[in-house]
Design an enzyme around this catalytic site. Structure first.
Site, mmCIF file in Angstrom:
data_model
loop_
_atom_site.group_PDB
_atom_site.id
_atom_site.type_symbol
_atom_site.label_atom_id
_atom_site.label_comp_id
_atom_site.label_asym_id
_atom_site.label_seq_id
_atom_site.Cartn_x
_atom_site.Cartn_y
_atom_site.Cartn_z
ATOM 1 N N CYS A 34 86.494 -58.875 8.727
ATOM 2 C CA CYS A 34 86.691 -58.706 7.280
ATOM 3 C C CYS A 34 86.538 -60.002 6.501
ATOM 4 O O CYS A 34 86.499 -59.973 5.269
ATOM 5 C CB CYS A 34 88.085 -58.138 7.018
ATOM 6 S SG CYS A 34 89.377 -59.218 7.640
ATOM 7 N N ASP A 36 88.799 -62.352 6.268
ATOM 8 C CA ASP A 36 90.092 -62.896 5.847
ATOM 9 C C ASP A 36 90.413 -64.155 6.650
ATOM 10 O O ASP A 36 90.059 -64.253 7.837
ATOM 11 C CB ASP A 36 91.207 -61.855 6.046
ATOM 12 C CG ASP A 36 91.089 -60.702 5.058
ATOM 13 O OD1 ASP A 36 90.272 -60.798 4.137
ATOM 14 O OD2 ASP A 36 91.820 -59.715 5.216
ATOM 15 N N CYS A 59 94.368 -59.464 3.335
ATOM 16 C CA CYS A 59 94.969 -58.186 2.971
ATOM 17 C C CYS A 59 96.504 -58.306 3.023
ATOM 18 O O CYS A 59 97.033 -59.281 3.569
ATOM 19 C CB CYS A 59 94.498 -57.125 3.957
ATOM 20 S SG CYS A 59 95.127 -57.405 5.613
ATOM 21 N N CYS A 103 95.261 -57.078 11.777
ATOM 22 C CA CYS A 103 95.561 -58.052 10.717
ATOM 23 C C CYS A 103 96.654 -59.036 11.135
ATOM 24 O O CYS A 103 96.673 -60.177 10.663
ATOM 25 C CB CYS A 103 95.976 -57.332 9.448
ATOM 26 S SG CYS A 103 94.759 -56.129 8.892
HETATM 27 FE FE1 FES Z 1 91.319 -58.509 7.091
HETATM 28 FE FE2 FES Z 1 93.621 -57.304 7.292
HETATM 29 S S1 FES Z 1 91.795 -56.462 6.507
HETATM 30 S S2 FES Z 1 93.067 -59.229 8.110
#
Ligand code: FES
Length: 123
Positions: A34, A36, A59, A103
């Site tokens: 993602c 992140d 997120c 996550c």
């Molecule tokens: Fe990327 Fe949660 S959606 S760490």
């Protein structure tokens, strides 16, 4: 399934958010799925985590996981942190919805990398 109240509490009121200028262990981790990112800062003295903080762009589950991971880290030995699993971090949040468990990996891995960084610096 929605986030638990504990996850939302850590997301809305993150503990230990921010840069730590005098950190002596810093760990960066990115979730390639993602994009992140999380950075964990540790201040370690005598093999004990005195303080922990984090910065993250992610997120709600990843922010909450970083928050709870810094709380878990404080006061622990570096050996205890090395023994902490990804599941331990998810468990400390009271579990995560299916599909969001990955996550919490971001926080756990950044924490482990921060300890590795400390070991590198002090060897
Ligand atoms: Fe990327 Fe949660 S959606 S760490």
């Amino acid at each position: 399934m929605a986030y638990s109240a504990l996850v939302m509490d850590h997301f809305q009121r993150p503990r230990n958010a921010g840069v730590m200028e005098d950190a002596n262990g810093v760990g960066d981790e990115e979730n390639p799925a993602c994009g992140d990112v999380a950075r964990l800062f540790l201040r370690i003295e005598g093999a004990i985590i005195l303080r922990a903080s984090f910065q993250a762009r992610g997120c709600p589950a990843s922010i909450a996981a970083c928050s709870v991971a810094t709380e878990m880290a404080r006061g622990k030995s570096i050996a205890e942190i090395e023994g902490l699993s990804r599941q331990d971090v998810a468990d400390a949040l009271g579990g995560l919805p299916p599909g969001k468990v990955h996550c919490s990996v971001l926080a756990a891995d950044a924490l482990h990398k921060a300890v590795q960084d400390y070991r590198r610096r002090s060897s």
